[in-house]
Design an enzyme around this catalytic site. Sequence first.
Site, PDB file in Angstrom:
ATOM      1  N   LEU A  24      81.137 114.499  17.474  1.00  0.00           N
ATOM      2  CA  LEU A  24      79.966 113.629  17.497  1.00  0.00           C
ATOM      3  C   LEU A  24      78.776 114.484  17.076  1.00  0.00           C
ATOM      4  CD1 LEU A  24      80.298 111.698  20.901  1.00  0.00           C
ATOM      5  CD2 LEU A  24      80.719 110.782  18.618  1.00  0.00           C
ATOM      6  N   ASP A  25      77.780 113.869  16.446  1.00  0.00           N
ATOM      7  CA  ASP A  25      76.552 114.591  16.134  1.00  0.00           C
ATOM      8  C   ASP A  25      75.933 115.145  17.410  1.00  0.00           C
ATOM      9  OD1 ASP A  25      76.871 113.846  13.515  1.00  0.00           O
ATOM     10  OD2 ASP A  25      75.323 112.292  13.552  1.00  0.00           O
ATOM     11  N   LYS A  26      75.188 116.211  17.270  1.00  0.00           N
ATOM     12  CA  LYS A  26      74.525 116.818  18.422  1.00  0.00           C
ATOM     13  C   LYS A  26      73.692 115.798  19.191  1.00  0.00           C
ATOM     14  CE  LYS A  26      71.078 120.344  19.592  1.00  0.00           C
ATOM     15  NZ  LYS A  26      70.200 121.434  19.072  1.00  0.00           N
TER      16      LYS A  26
END
Length: 322
Positions: free
Chosen positions: A143-145
Amino acid sequence: MSVVQTISVKPADADQRLDRWFKQHFPALSFGHLQKLLRTGQIRVGGKRAKADYRLLAGDQIRIPPMGEMALPMKKPLPAPPRSEDVQMLQDAVLYKDDHVIVINKPPGLAVQGGTSIGKHLDGMLEALRFGASDRPRLVHRLDKDTSGVLVLARSRQAAAALALSFKDRKTRKTYWALVTGVPSPNEGEITSMMEKDGEEDERVRPGDKGLKAITEYKVIENAGNALCWLALRPVTGRTHQLRVHCAQLGTPIISDGKYGSEDSFRDGISSKLHLHARNIVIPHPVRGTIDVTAPLPPHMRETWALFEFDPNMRQDVFADD
C-alpha cells in the site's frame, strides 16, 4: 569450503527456485558461476542434474561442490529490533491471524518498504508480528505510505507464493474508500488508461500512450452536495498510485492528495492526511477457503465521516458482482 557438502531442503524453503535458494543461502556465489556449476553437473539435486528454475521440494538433497570462500554464507547484519511502542502498534493493528496468514490495518503514514529518505517502515518491523513462528511474516503486496487499510502478510514461503499468485491471477477483490473533490459523472463506471512513470524519483506516474494498462471500477456511495463525495473504488489491476491517478482523471482528486490533487483538494476543517483507505479484501486462503477482512477507518477519516454524517458502518460490497 574444500569438500563436497550435501544440504537437505527445509520445509520453509520448499517451492522455491534452485537459483533463488542459492542466492539466499550463498549470496557470495555469482549467478554466472552458479550457471557454470549447474551446466557442468557439479551441483545436483537428488543425485541428478538440475536447472536453475527447478522448484525445490522439502527433503531434496542438494550437492554443493567445493567452492572455496564462495560457499561460505555471508552474514547479514541483523535489523534493529522494533521499539516496544511499534510492537504494540502493529500487534494492535492485526485484524486476522492463523498459521498461514496475517492481515493488518496499516496506519496512514507508515511506509511498507524502505527507500530514499525512509527510515521507519513496516518491512523493518515485521519481527513484531512473528508471534512465535519460526520465520517472520513476508510481504505479498503493498500500500502507498499515505494509504491506510488492509494489508496481507504471509507466515511461510508457501503461503507467500500462493497469495502472490492470487494477486497476479486477479482472484483477489479489494475495495477502497475515498473522499474526493466534486462528484464524478456518471456516478458509477469504469476508468481505463495506460500509466507510465513520469521520470521523477518519488514514483509519480501519469496516464499516457505507453506503460501498463490500469483499470478501476468506481461508484458514488454518498455526496455532500456538489463539493465532495464518498467513492468506493475497486482496482482491477494493481498499478502504482492507480487509484489516485484515476480519481484525478475523473476530475475528482482525492482529498488531501498533495501528489495528484490541486489546491482545491485541501479543505479547511478537514485533515491534511490522504483520504484513501483499503477498506476490504477477499482473497483465497493459501490452504483452504477464503479470507474476507474489513478494516475500520483511520481516525482522520472517521472524523471527516462524522463531519459529513456519513455512516462508516455501511456495507462495503457495493459492486454488482459481490
